[in-house]
Motif scaffolding. Sequence first.
Motif, PDB file in Angstrom:
ATOM      1  N   HIS A 213      17.779 -11.976  -0.190  1.00 21.24           N
ATOM      2  CA  HIS A 213      16.352 -12.253  -0.176  1.00 21.24           C
ATOM      3  C   HIS A 213      15.972 -13.623  -0.562  1.00 21.24           C
ATOM      4  O   HIS A 213      14.793 -13.967  -0.542  1.00 21.24           O
ATOM      5  CB  HIS A 213      15.631 -11.229  -1.145  1.00 21.24           C
ATOM      6  CG  HIS A 213      15.757  -9.773  -0.980  1.00 21.24           C
ATOM      7  ND1 HIS A 213      14.808  -9.181  -0.128  1.00 21.24           N
ATOM      8  CD2 HIS A 213      16.842  -8.836  -1.009  1.00 21.24           C
ATOM      9  CE1 HIS A 213      15.013  -7.800   0.115  1.00 21.24           C
ATOM     10  NE2 HIS A 213      16.363  -7.525  -0.360  1.00 21.24           N
TER      11      HIS A 213
ATOM     12  N   ASP B 146      12.504 -15.612  -1.711  1.00 19.06           N
ATOM     13  CA  ASP B 146      11.484 -14.587  -2.049  1.00 19.06           C
ATOM     14  C   ASP B 146      11.057 -14.359  -3.494  1.00 19.06           C
ATOM     15  O   ASP B 146      12.126 -14.140  -4.086  1.00 19.06           O
ATOM     16  CB  ASP B 146      11.609 -13.086  -1.235  1.00 19.06           C
ATOM     17  CG  ASP B 146      11.735 -13.129   0.089  1.00 19.06           C
ATOM     18  OD1 ASP B 146      10.849 -14.020   0.650  1.00 19.06           O
ATOM     19  OD2 ASP B 146      11.955 -12.133   0.768  1.00 19.06           O
TER      20      ASP B 146
ATOM     21  N   PRO C 266       7.751  -4.720  -1.391  1.00 22.24           N
ATOM     22  CA  PRO C 266       6.560  -5.605  -1.744  1.00 22.24           C
ATOM     23  C   PRO C 266       5.832  -5.191  -2.690  1.00 22.24           C
ATOM     24  O   PRO C 266       5.542  -4.054  -3.098  1.00 22.24           O
ATOM     25  CB  PRO C 266       5.886  -5.454  -0.447  1.00 22.24           C
ATOM     26  CG  PRO C 266       6.583  -4.996   0.667  1.00 22.24           C
ATOM     27  CD  PRO C 266       7.551  -3.892  -0.266  1.00 22.24           C
TER      28      PRO C 266
ATOM     29  N   GLU D  33       4.652 -12.749  -0.573  1.00 19.29           N
ATOM     30  CA  GLU D  33       6.000 -12.749  -0.384  1.00 19.29           C
ATOM     31  C   GLU D  33       6.937 -12.241  -1.642  1.00 19.29           C
ATOM     32  O   GLU D  33       8.110 -12.107  -1.725  1.00 19.29           O
ATOM     33  CB  GLU D  33       6.724 -14.009  -0.035  1.00 19.29           C
ATOM     34  CG  GLU D  33       6.593 -15.321  -1.449  1.00 19.29           C
ATOM     35  CD  GLU D  33       5.464 -15.767  -1.746  1.00 19.29           C
ATOM     36  OE1 GLU D  33       5.430 -16.834  -2.208  1.00 19.29           O
ATOM     37  OE2 GLU D  33       4.436 -15.466  -0.700  1.00 19.29           O
ATOM     38  N   ARG D  34       6.059 -11.843  -2.743  1.00 22.08           N
ATOM     39  CA  ARG D  34       6.820 -11.475  -4.018  1.00 22.08           C
ATOM     40  C   ARG D  34       7.299  -9.795  -3.608  1.00 22.08           C
ATOM     41  O   ARG D  34       6.515  -9.102  -3.268  1.00 22.08           O
ATOM     42  CB  ARG D  34       5.718 -11.483  -5.079  1.00 22.08           C
ATOM     43  CG  ARG D  34       6.632 -10.914  -6.444  1.00 22.08           C
ATOM     44  CD  ARG D  34       5.313 -10.745  -7.492  1.00 22.08           C
ATOM     45  NE  ARG D  34       4.985 -12.217  -7.815  1.00 22.08           N
ATOM     46  CZ  ARG D  34       5.511 -12.960  -8.722  1.00 22.08           C
ATOM     47  NH1 ARG D  34       6.489 -12.616  -9.233  1.00 22.08           N
ATOM     48  NH2 ARG D  34       5.031 -14.149  -9.088  1.00 22.08           N
ATOM     49  N   LYS D  35       8.672  -9.712  -4.193  1.00 25.15           N
ATOM     50  CA  LYS D  35       9.102  -8.195  -4.085  1.00 25.15           C
ATOM     51  C   LYS D  35       9.389  -7.971  -5.420  1.00 25.15           C
ATOM     52  O   LYS D  35       9.232  -8.467  -6.490  1.00 25.15           O
ATOM     53  CB  LYS D  35      10.495  -8.561  -3.511  1.00 25.15           C
ATOM     54  CG  LYS D  35      10.706  -9.154  -2.231  1.00 25.15           C
ATOM     55  CD  LYS D  35       9.969  -8.034  -0.989  1.00 25.15           C
ATOM     56  CE  LYS D  35      10.068  -8.716   0.227  1.00 25.15           C
ATOM     57  NZ  LYS D  35      11.537  -9.070   0.844  1.00 25.15           N
TER      58      LYS D  35
ATOM     59  N   SER E 260      12.891 -16.660  -8.120  1.00 21.96           N
ATOM     60  CA  SER E 260      13.360 -16.159  -6.667  1.00 21.96           C
ATOM     61  C   SER E 260      14.442 -15.028  -6.724  1.00 21.96           C
ATOM     62  O   SER E 260      15.013 -15.209  -7.838  1.00 21.96           O
ATOM     63  CB  SER E 260      13.369 -17.183  -5.602  1.00 21.96           C
ATOM     64  OG  SER E 260      14.824 -17.855  -5.958  1.00 21.96           O
TER      65      SER E 260
END
Length: 360
Positions: A45, A48, A97, A106-108, A283
């Motif tokens: 990832h 992200d 998401p 874009e944050r998970k 991230s």
Amino acid sequence: MAPIRPEEEGAAGFERGPKWLTVKKSASLLTLQVEKSATATLQEHGTDKLSLAVIFGQARTGKSFLTNKLMGKPGLFSVRGGHEPTTVGADLSSFIPNTSAGAAAERKLGFVDVEGFGSEGDGYDVVLVAPLLLVSQVIIFNWMGKAAKHEMLKHLVTLAQAASMVRLERSAKKDDRIFGHLHIVLRDQASIEGVHKMLFEDEDATDSEAKDRNKTREIIRRSFASYCVCGRPPPIQAYDRLVAGDFVEADVMPVFDAKLTELKRIIMKQLAMPLALCGRNLSAMDVAELMPMLAAAVNDGQKDFVPQSLFNQLDQRQADAAAVAAIEAFSTREKTIREEMAMAPADLSDAIKAARQEGV
């Protein structure tokens, strides 16, 4: 209807996440290990942004079921009836998401399901949970049974011990917090009257045990960004089926889902916030690199390690890696340009002859 069994969950179309942390025991030595499969998942990832919620509590109290409901994926973590623990170590979920208001596109989100407390001893629990607390925005303590002061604080001591391992830098402010937002979730209890006061407000310290409990309370109050208590009614009415885990999604009562939706709304907003300790948004790659560093600090026996120094090390390592990548990219491009400009020997000979003739 039969409940969804672990072997059937893959058929339901849910991707289960990898094992992240395990604790190896050798005599009196405890060693925290970071599993390569989880590191690889995080690295996939890349840049992200990642927010994590960690859930813990006693074994066989429905932690995995609660996590699956919060994530909206019934088969995300293994859920089964019986008396044997489902989770060993710490399992990392697959990511989804964050669609809450204010969250970056874009944050998970990820959840961490932790092995039940108490079965392996307090030292084991502290080693397992301390690094997770430092990289998580939300911490959920799932409790089943009557809200009993002595028993609940006995388990919350683990959090206090983890906080006691952390030393802030001298530049830190007095009101800086180490960990994220703590939620005490009372399973199968709709009423929470008096529980917040019982857990977080000091009692008259008439003996050493009361003084110890007050010390635990004080550490929790100053260590977490916030702390609260919430109740949730039983998911189904039939108690015997509830204990055995013998029910499916369709059996869950609407009042349970409504209460959980309220909790999820609060948690999702908190997951959109930066980490309490460093005020930054990590991230997935940051977490992948940071967790082995935290594990090494725990395994080295550091009783007062400074996480900020680890964040500084992480920044320096990433800066060094970026510099190396830039040099390699420049070298590759330079080689390509030289090759494009180079002439074959025959062409070079003809060019020299042509130049000589022009000179004559």
